[in-house]
Scaffold this motif. Structure first.
Motif, PDB file in Angstrom:
ATOM      1  N   SER A   1      28.461   3.221  11.081  1.00 27.74           N
ATOM      2  CA  SER A   1      28.332   3.702  12.454  1.00 27.74           C
ATOM      3  C   SER A   1      28.161   5.211  12.450  1.00 27.74           C
ATOM      4  CB  SER A   1      29.566   3.326  13.280  1.00 27.74           C
ATOM      5  OG  SER A   1      30.711   4.017  12.811  1.00 27.74           O
TER       6      SER A   1
ATOM      7  N   GLU B   1      20.293   5.441  21.399  1.00 26.45           N
ATOM      8  CA  GLU B   1      21.656   5.303  20.894  1.00 26.45           C
ATOM      9  C   GLU B   1      21.782   4.160  19.894  1.00 26.45           C
ATOM     10  OE1 GLU B   1      24.620   5.184  23.898  1.00 26.45           O
ATOM     11  OE2 GLU B   1      24.187   7.198  24.651  1.00 26.45           O
ATOM     12  N   GLU B   2      20.915   3.162  19.970  1.00 29.44           N
ATOM     13  CA  GLU B   2      20.976   2.038  19.042  1.00 29.44           C
ATOM     14  C   GLU B   2      20.308   2.375  17.699  1.00 29.44           C
ATOM     15  OE1 GLU B   2      22.655  -0.532  19.614  1.00 29.44           O
ATOM     16  OE2 GLU B   2      22.918  -0.617  21.782  1.00 29.44           O
ATOM     17  N   THR B   3      19.298   3.225  17.743  1.00 26.87           N
ATOM     18  CA  THR B   3      18.504   3.476  16.530  1.00 26.87           C
ATOM     19  C   THR B   3      18.801   4.807  15.851  1.00 26.87           C
ATOM     20  OG1 THR B   3      16.679   4.482  17.805  1.00 26.87           O
ATOM     21  CG2 THR B   3      16.609   2.086  17.431  1.00 26.87           C
TER      22      THR B   3
ATOM     23  N   LYS C   1      31.351  -4.795  16.340  1.00 27.32           N
ATOM     24  CA  LYS C   1      30.920  -4.018  17.512  1.00 27.32           C
ATOM     25  C   LYS C   1      31.592  -4.536  18.780  1.00 27.32           C
ATOM     26  CE  LYS C   1      26.707  -2.052  19.559  1.00 27.32           C
ATOM     27  NZ  LYS C   1      27.053  -0.654  19.223  1.00 27.32           N
TER      28      LYS C   1
ATOM     29  N   SER D   1      25.780 -11.215  20.967  1.00 29.56           N
ATOM     30  CA  SER D   1      25.328  -9.831  20.826  1.00 29.56           C
ATOM     31  C   SER D   1      23.876  -9.843  20.365  1.00 29.56           C
ATOM     32  CB  SER D   1      26.191  -9.094  19.803  1.00 29.56           C
ATOM     33  OG  SER D   1      25.583  -7.889  19.382  1.00 29.56           O
TER      34      SER D   1
ATOM     35  N   TYR E   1      22.712  -8.174  18.252  1.00 28.84           N
ATOM     36  CA  TYR E   1      22.731  -7.942  16.804  1.00 28.84           C
ATOM     37  C   TYR E   1      22.912  -9.243  16.023  1.00 28.84           C
ATOM     38  CZ  TYR E   1      22.858  -2.889  17.397  1.00 28.84           C
ATOM     39  OH  TYR E   1      22.522  -1.600  17.700  1.00 28.84           O
TER      40      TYR E   1
ATOM     41  N   PRO F   1      18.517  -4.613  17.553  1.00 31.76           N
ATOM     42  CA  PRO F   1      18.031  -3.387  18.222  1.00 31.76           C
ATOM     43  C   PRO F   1      18.219  -2.105  17.445  1.00 31.76           C
ATOM     44  CG  PRO F   1      20.047  -4.186  19.240  1.00 31.76           C
ATOM     45  CD  PRO F   1      19.613  -5.250  18.284  1.00 31.76           C
ATOM     46  N   GLY F   2      19.011  -2.146  16.377  1.00 32.14           N
ATOM     47  CA  GLY F   2      19.228  -0.938  15.581  1.00 32.14           C
ATOM     48  C   GLY F   2      19.797  -1.304  14.226  1.00 32.14           C
TER      49      GLY F   2
END
Length: 347
Positions: A116, A152-154, A251, A273, A275, A285-286
């Motif tokens: 993170s 913010e995700e990538t 997460k 999620s 993810y 998404p990231g």
């Protein structure tokens, strides 16, 4: 007393006084004035420090602070304090110390695979002056992210694990800008062309590489696993990558420190999620972590084959068994399940 005698006496007196002054100055500025016994020590002067604050930092290392004050005043250091990392050497004179405090030394900043942005920042704050909040603010500034094609995700894809050189007192904003410069240097024309051939953007490559990185620590096997996921993407199949489920669970809970070694069916269905690649088709998404260079290059140089399944091998610890059809995969998966139950891995 004749004139010649007066001149002689005056000359002798001048020489004597000059000698005293010279000795005084030499003693103040050019005699050893350190207390430490090791060959060298580093001191860190925070930004906007006053001379009095510098003296407190130096106090454990200086024998006679009055001597340092004298040279500091003569060299106009008191009004020109510099922040940064500075090297002091055993038996330095006061003059040498003041000279050293004007030579800011770069630091080597190292970070590896992090899960993170917060964990990355924790790592950075042990190596540079900016604190966590200022780094987070610089990295996630909306204008900064938009200008450089991240969100913010990538944003984790911006950071390529490596060794970097900064001045210790480099601002958070300048660190962010240097990360961007390095990112563009890393994504040279050759790497971008390879990504384009696979219908992926550099960020998408990093997202997939983060999954590949988590799937195996065996660098030699990463191009093979990357090929499996690219085959699935080409067939519009769910990636069904366990590391994405683990990331989703962390997460959702907000706890990235928990250790999850085993993923159950209830997890693949219950971790709601984007993810979770058991629920959602395509890439998350990231990134689910910060992939290292070997994982990124594994995606860019993925092996071409017809495998669409793989499972941890029970014969070759750390490696995987691959399959081109579901029936063969079920055989491998059953062997792994029996082995995991036998050794007692619950979570």
């Amino acid at each position: 007393m004749n004139f010649k005698k007066l001149i002689s006496i005056a000359t002798i007196a001048s020489v004597f006084i000059l000698g005293i002054v010279t000795y005084y100055l030499y003693n103040k500025a050019f005699t050893a004035n350190t207390t430490f016994t090791q060959n060298e020590v580093f001191v860190f002067i925070p930004s906007n420090s006053t001379y009095e604050q510098v003296k407190k930092i130096l106090d454990p290392f200086i024998k006679d602070m009055d001597k340092l004050d004298f040279v500091s005043h003569k060299r106009n250091y008191e009004a020109n304090v510099k922040s940064g990392k500075f090297l002091l050497v055993k038996n330095m004179t006061s003059f040498d110390v003041i000279q050293a405090l004007r030579n800011n030394i770069p630091v080597k900043v190292v970070f590896n695979n992090q899960e993170s942005l917060e964990k990355l920042v924790q790592r950075l704050t042990t190596q540079v002056e900016p604190n966590g909040p200022s780094l987070i603010k610089a990295f996630t500034n909306p204008a900064f992210m938009k200008e450089n094609g991240f969100n913010e995700e990538t944003i984790l894809a911006l950071f390529i694990p490596n060794t970097y050189e900064f001045f210790w007192n480099t601002s958070a904003e300048k660190i962010a800008k240097k990360m961007v410069k390095n990112y563009h240097n890393f994504w040279n024309n050759e790497r971008k062309a390879k990504a384009f051939e696979k219908n992926l953007t550099p960020i998408q490559v990093s997202v997939l590489a983060s999954i590949v990185h988590k799937e195996t620590v065996k660098v030699s096997e990463r191009p093979l696993i990357a090929g499996v996921y690219l085959n699935r993407l080409a067939q519009n199949m769910p990636l069904q990558a366990d590391p994405t489920v683990i990331f989703a669970m962390k997460k959702i809970s907000g706890n990235f420190d928990q250790i999850i070694k085993r993923v159950y069916s209830k997890d693949t269905k219950g971790a709601i999620s984007p993810y979770n690649t058991y629920i959602y088709v395509g890439l998350p998404p990231g990134p689910i972590s910060m992939p290292d260079i070997s994982a990124i290059d594994a995606v860019l140089n993925a092996e071409k084959h017809d495998y669409i399944y793989f499972c941890a091998s029970v014969e070759r610890f750390g490696y995987h068994d691959f399959a081109s059809n579901y029936a063969a995969h079920q055989v491998n998966a059953k062997k792994y399940s029996i082995w995991v139950n036998k050794i007692g891995i619950k979570r």
